[in-house]
Design an enzyme around this catalytic site. Sequence first.
Site, mmCIF file in Angstrom:
data_model
loop_
_atom_site.group_PDB
_atom_site.id
_atom_site.type_symbol
_atom_site.label_atom_id
_atom_site.label_comp_id
_atom_site.label_asym_id
_atom_site.label_seq_id
_atom_site.Cartn_x
_atom_site.Cartn_y
_atom_site.Cartn_z
ATOM 1 N N LYS A 139 3.529 -0.348 16.051
ATOM 2 C CA LYS A 139 4.699 -0.250 14.992
ATOM 3 C C LYS A 139 4.777 1.144 14.311
ATOM 4 O O LYS A 139 5.693 1.802 14.061
ATOM 5 C CB LYS A 139 4.673 -1.323 14.057
ATOM 6 C CG LYS A 139 5.739 -1.301 13.096
ATOM 7 C CD LYS A 139 5.902 -2.700 12.165
ATOM 8 C CE LYS A 139 6.877 -2.787 11.224
ATOM 9 N NZ LYS A 139 6.806 -3.728 10.262
ATOM 10 N N GLN A 140 3.500 1.544 13.962
ATOM 11 C CA GLN A 140 3.608 2.484 12.720
ATOM 12 C C GLN A 140 1.709 3.211 12.894
ATOM 13 O O GLN A 140 1.006 2.557 13.355
ATOM 14 C CB GLN A 140 3.518 2.158 11.495
ATOM 15 C CG GLN A 140 2.298 1.168 10.842
ATOM 16 C CD GLN A 140 3.355 0.483 9.775
ATOM 17 O OE1 GLN A 140 3.746 -0.739 10.049
ATOM 18 N NE2 GLN A 140 2.784 0.704 8.543
ATOM 19 N N GLU A 148 1.155 -3.242 12.396
ATOM 20 C CA GLU A 148 1.530 -4.640 12.409
ATOM 21 C C GLU A 148 1.938 -5.207 13.722
ATOM 22 O O GLU A 148 2.570 -6.406 13.639
ATOM 23 C CB GLU A 148 2.841 -4.855 11.293
ATOM 24 C CG GLU A 148 2.452 -4.447 9.989
ATOM 25 C CD GLU A 148 3.292 -4.370 8.839
ATOM 26 O OE1 GLU A 148 4.405 -4.491 9.084
ATOM 27 O OE2 GLU A 148 2.856 -4.604 7.565
ATOM 28 N N TRP A 166 0.855 -1.149 0.118
ATOM 29 C CA TRP A 166 0.041 -0.050 -0.058
ATOM 30 C C TRP A 166 0.743 1.344 -0.074
ATOM 31 O O TRP A 166 0.421 2.299 -0.174
ATOM 32 C CB TRP A 166 -0.936 -0.191 1.198
ATOM 33 C CG TRP A 166 -0.283 0.284 2.632
ATOM 34 C CD1 TRP A 166 0.886 -0.401 2.933
ATOM 35 C CD2 TRP A 166 -0.563 1.040 3.660
ATOM 36 N NE1 TRP A 166 1.455 -0.086 3.942
ATOM 37 C CE2 TRP A 166 0.434 0.922 4.675
ATOM 38 C CE3 TRP A 166 -1.617 1.901 4.058
ATOM 39 C CZ2 TRP A 166 0.303 1.542 5.842
ATOM 40 C CZ3 TRP A 166 -1.786 2.411 5.200
ATOM 41 C CH2 TRP A 166 -0.717 2.248 6.138
ATOM 42 N N ASP A 167 2.344 1.087 0.098
ATOM 43 C CA ASP A 167 3.025 2.286 0.284
ATOM 44 C C ASP A 167 2.661 3.214 -1.000
ATOM 45 O O ASP A 167 2.835 4.448 -0.935
ATOM 46 C CB ASP A 167 4.548 1.912 0.103
ATOM 47 C CG ASP A 167 4.826 0.803 1.122
ATOM 48 O OD1 ASP A 167 3.994 -0.078 1.637
ATOM 49 O OD2 ASP A 167 6.032 0.842 1.752
HETATM 50 O O1 IFM Z 1 3.812 -1.802 3.787
HETATM 51 C C1 IFM Z 1 4.755 -1.512 4.466
HETATM 52 C C2 IFM Z 1 4.321 -1.581 6.015
HETATM 53 O O2 IFM Z 1 3.076 -1.042 6.267
HETATM 54 C C3 IFM Z 1 5.096 -1.820 6.924
HETATM 55 N N1 IFM Z 1 6.178 -2.833 6.758
HETATM 56 C C4 IFM Z 1 6.851 -2.431 5.694
HETATM 57 C C5 IFM Z 1 5.968 -2.401 4.388
HETATM 58 C C6 IFM Z 1 6.773 -2.026 3.034
HETATM 59 O O3 IFM Z 1 7.228 -0.821 3.320
#
Ligand code: IFM
Length: 617
Positions: free
Chosen positions: A433-434, A321, A192-193
């Site tokens: 994580k994010q 994640e 999804w990046d």
């Molecule tokens: O798409 C990302 C994910 O959100 C976090 N881990 C790395 C992936 C690739 O950049």
Amino acid sequence: SELVTHGPAETSDDPRRGRGFAEKVLVPLSARADGARAVLELATRNSGMRLACGMDHTVESSAPVELRCTAADDGARLEVLAHLEAGEPLRVSKFVAYHWAGKAPDGDLVARAVRTLDRAVRDGYHMVEFDHRRRVEDFWSHSDVQIEGALEIQQAVRFNLFHLMQATARGEGLGVPAKGVTGRGYEGHYFWDTEIYVVPFLIHTNPRWARQALAFRCAMLGAARDRAREVGHRGALYPWRTISGQEASAWYAAGTAQYHINADITYAMRHYRNVTGDLAFLIGDGAEVMVETARLWIELGFFSEHRGGRFCINSVTGPDEYTTVVNNNAYTNLMAKENLEGAVHVMEWLAGAEPDAYARLMAATAVTEDEVEGWRRAAELMYVPRHEELGIVLQDEDFLARKPWDFDATPVDTFPLLLHYHPLELYRHQVIKQTDVVLATYLVEHEFSKDETRRTFDYYDPLTTGDSTLSASIQSVIASSVGYPEKALEYFLDACAVDLIDAHHNTADGIHIASCGGTWLALVAGFGGLRDFDGDVRFHPRLPKEWDRLRFRVQVRGQVVEVDMTPAGTTYRLIEGHGLLIHHTDELVRLVPDTPVRRSAPSEPARADDDELPLAA
Ligand code: IFM
């Protein structure tokens, strides 16, 4: 001078790296060397994609030169031998040509590589460079972001923009890999990046490239339909991680279960349409993607009695994640709502305005009125978990029930946690994580009150490790909007320096392209305050007090606006186009050619020496 076809074999436990290949991934088909030129013909082992790669050289020297060119299965090499006196120059120019195709008859791509090399050598290095320069200058004229008062930051920003160009300029019907084409991390896979971090930049600087990136997802619709069947559903389910349309996630919980990818893709498609005005994209394949992805949500979720008839989506993973397979992840539900509403709008619009396209869509998808009504109801009744007392949106309905992570007892050298703790350990805790809900407060801002956005940021920010490079830029955007300028700058710097200082110790595996896109977002959506998902263009400038100027350009419906922010105020100029309405904070402003509009910064009087423009009333 070499052409090397195989990287070193490597194995690692780091999930962010490529797994490596047991066998060599490129199968040699033919190799030829002649004079200063060598051409290799290869095929990829699994998918059978063909490629030809050639190199040629010109050598300028007053001394006699001997050339030894060889080509074999594992690469080609040219040795240039000359006996030179001290100070005597020898110049070698190397030309490289590369052609690929999903399928091609034997020899076809070699012939193309040979033609390209013939042309390049005939034109000479300076012509090739001139052509290259022209294209690159065009990129910078639309995409540059200028910062005054912070030279190193300016350089870092351009480093990020440069990598965005490298990753997207020659998409050629393919996606944008998480590492662009700079390294083997994530094995070249798409996530999804692209849609959430890179496409916004492309929409505003080079919409044609944005369309290309989105068209790639349209081309993968067949595979997404198959994938939906495989997991027991109608509609289409885009793979979380892929290279050829098939799901390639290595780990179900933090990979395959990220159903939000469907909504991320359609969000980007609507954003593209709303900002560029390119209706043709939706009339074509885009509408079919909207419909098939909407279907998937209806299959996945249900109207829950337990939640008073609200539409709930269970057992999915949101962007974070470290918290996986949860019920009612707010990000997923809110983005699914957008997806469903988008599908309803497309159906209504096509039925009224494009009857032929509507008929084609009906023939391709056999959508019924009841289905569309179901999408509308699911969107209206979408459940979003909130905590009344805290006044925040919950990341998922059980987020607060998890044990708080003991950050004080976590040694700094155990970040990123994913390399030091088992995922099952992380999943039990409130540790992020994010950005997840915080990302939703940016993408679907209209779903949150201002106070709720701030409280939500306040709650999750301390729990967010930033172990993913997709986090810092969005934290920066929201920190800007809720009034934390120092934090906004700090997070921005984290994002823009990530590969320059190798902050995550894995830049050797490739550049973090999402963070490059995020850097642009932190500048333009964060400090510039741009919001325009619905097509209305709004700016809310907030220049970091450490900077003297931030200047950037954005394209909207074929017109180009330059936004020039200084401590004294912001000047808007219509660089291309006939006239555009924008919002500066809450004020509607009409931009016309040759008439810059200036607004002073809130609490500070305009500096007399700043600019010659009169202050607008
Ligand atoms: O798409 C990302 C994910 O959100 C976090 N881990 C790395 C992936 C690739 O950049």
